[in-house]
Each structure stands twice: as structure tokens, then as C-alpha cells.
Enzyme design. Structure first.
Site, PDB file in Angstrom:
ATOM      1  N   CYS A   2       0.918  -1.120  -0.029  1.00 33.75           N
ATOM      2  CA  CYS A   2      -0.098  -0.121  -0.034  1.00 33.75           C
ATOM      3  C   CYS A   2       0.952   1.334  -0.228  1.00 33.75           C
ATOM      4  CB  CYS A   2      -0.883  -0.013   1.128  1.00 33.75           C
ATOM      5  SG  CYS A   2      -1.837  -1.670   1.467  1.00 33.75           S
ATOM      6  N   ARG A   3       0.330   2.190  -0.017  1.00 36.28           N
ATOM      7  CA  ARG A   3       0.946   3.644  -0.038  1.00 36.28           C
ATOM      8  C   ARG A   3      -0.064   4.646   0.999  1.00 36.28           C
ATOM      9  NH1 ARG A   3       6.192   3.588  -1.517  1.00 36.28           N
ATOM     10  NH2 ARG A   3       5.514   1.915   0.082  1.00 36.28           N
TER      11      ARG A   3
END
Length: 278
Positions: A2-3
Site C-alpha cells: 500500500c501507500r
């Protein structure tokens, strides 16, 4: 994986960071050069503390299984509200299903939590970890992710009193359970936690090769470095950003958070502390 991005400082229109920068979080959802996966299109979340809300008021949440780049509601909300502290997260699902309750950030009372990374072979040790959650907190687990279980373990171990110690104890339990099940490197990730006043950002992995994490250089310093950069006029002197990847290409604008480190952001700035260092 994810970010994610977390902001604290003077009240700000979240679109200023979520949508507008050259390499915004929404842009990262389509192209993440430093991420384990270049595309993070398995949903997103946006959590914010409202400007002018009473002390201790819980944050608001908007989560969706739509790709962040394709959600008009995110654009509308990010341009409509003002917030002194907000989280946003774009997800690349690593196993748990794509559903709203699995999208970050997670909320408990006034607390927000989000995570980029994974508990390795989570299914193998999930039962041990879930059974360690305080029975009073167990009913508030809504989804199926390792990240939400990690949040509830931290709450069990005293997150509301000492976030650094509680997250550390939760991770040590993950590592103990993982090693007991033959998992060599059980924990991987970067974590953001906030109570609406202070922001804690953790970078840690059992292997010592954590996901990337950066924080912005303080705004007065940046203005001195780039006096002609009009984009900086949108931010107050106390604006602080922690993000998985730099939002722009200005040299010196972002500083990498070291391995096994927690960055504590409050009204006085950044304070780095060793975290579970060997």
C-alpha cells in the site's frame, strides 16, 4: 502492499496533498515507483479530524473499494473539508478480500491507525493474535486484515496511554508467534497512529528491510531553500507531512525515516526515536 500519507499542522484543504502534488497519493495509486506493487487500486481510505471540532471528538472516515483515481466522492470531500490532521491510504490487497471494512485507516474512538506492509503468513498465526486481543475490544474488529488485528493488539497493550510502547509490544507478540510457527521474518511495515493532536510514524520490519517512509522538511527551511516556489504558500509554518514516497522532486524537500525508527510529530516539530532497534 500500500501507500499512505499523514498530515498535521495548520488546517488545510486535504486536496492540497491528496490530489494536487506532482506525485500525490492518488497518483501513487496508479504509479508507485518505490512501492512493492506499482499499482494500488484495491480501495482507499480517508480519515480526518475536523477543523474546530471539540477536543477528543472522533475523526471522520470515508472508505471505498473503488480505485482512488476513479472516485469522484474522494475529490469532492477532499476539496470541501478543512482539517488540521488527516490520513489517506491507497490499498494493494495482499490476500484479505476487497471490502470497505478492510480499507485503511482504522478508527477507535479518537484514534486513527494505518499500515503499509504485512504480517507474514498471517493465517498461520491469526488465531494466536486474535485471542490476545482484549475481549472488550474484539467486537470492534470489523474486517479481516492483519493490519486491523495489529491495531487492536496495540489498543490492548495500552495505545491510548503510550503509543510507542504499545505498538512495540504488539509487534513483539507478532514476532514471537511467527517465530514459534517457523516464520523467519514475521513483521513488515510502516505504521501511522494519531489521537488527533500528535502523530506517530513507525518504520520497522523483522528483516530490517522496511517499506519506504519519508517526512517533509520544515516549511520555513523549505521557503529559505526555494523562495520562488509558489506551491509552498499553501502551507503554514507548522505543516508536516509523512508519506510513503516524496510528493515532488524538490531536492531536500523530504527526508527518509530510518529503519527501526519512530518519528513523533507534534506542535514542536519532528522527534526521531529508535524503535525496537536490535
Amino acid at each position: 502492499m500500500c501507500r499512505w500519507l499523514a498530515y498535521t499542522g495548520e488546517p488545510l484543504q486535504p486536496s492540497t496533498l491528496i490530489l494536487d502534488p506532482q506525485h500525490s497519493v492518488v497518483a501513487m495509486s496508479l504509479n508507485s515507483p518505490l512501492g512493492a506493487e506499482p499499482v494500488n487500486g484495491d480501495g482507499f481510505g480517508f480519515g480526518w479530524y475536523s477543523d474546530g471540532a471539540s477536543p477528543g471528538a472522533p475523526p471522520s472516515l470515508f472508505r471505498s473499494i473503488e480505485p482512488a483515481w476513479n472516485d469522484q466522492n474522494l475529490r469532492e470531500i477532499a476539496q470541501a473539508v478543512r482539517s488540521p490532521l488527516f490520513f489517506t491510504h491507497v490499498r494493494a490487497a495482499a490476500g484479505p478480500p476487497i471490502q470497505q471494512t478492510n480499507c485503511h485507516p482504522f478508527r477507535h474512538e479518537r484514534w486513527l491507525f494505518m499500515h503499509n506492509g504485512a504480517i507474514s503468513r498471517f493465517g498461520l498465526i491469526k488465531r494466536d493474535l486474535v485471542l490476545a486481543v482484549d475481549p472488550a475490544l474484539y467486537p470492534t474488529i470489523q474486517g479481516t486484515t492483519d493490519s486491523e488485528v495489529l491495531f487492536h493488539l496495540a489498543l490492548t497493550f495500552g495505545l491510548t496511554d503510550d503509543p510507542v510502547a504499545a505498538v512495540g509490544e504488539a509487534i513483539r507478540l507478532v514476532e514471537s508467534a511467527g517465530h514459534g510457527a517457523g516464520v523467519q521474518f514475521p513483521m513488515q511495515g510502516t505504521i501511522a497512529v494519531s489521537d488527533g493532536t500528535t502523530l506517530w510514524a513507525f518504520r520497522y520490519s523483522s528483516q530490517g528491510r522496511s517499506r519506504s517512509l519519508f517526512h517533509s522538511t520544515d516549511i520555513p527551511t523549505l521557503r529559505g531553500m526555494y523562495p520562488d516556489a509558489e506551491r509552498l504558500s499553501a502551507f503554514g509554518d507548522h505543516a508536516q507531512v509523512v508519506v510513503s514516497e516524496p510528493l515532488n522532486d524538490l531536492p531536500g524537500a523530504f527526508v527518509e525515516v530510518g529503519e527501526s525508527t519512530v518519528a513523533v510529530l507534534d506542535g514542536s516539530g519532528y522527534h526521531h526515536r529508535p524503535f525496537l532497534a536490535a
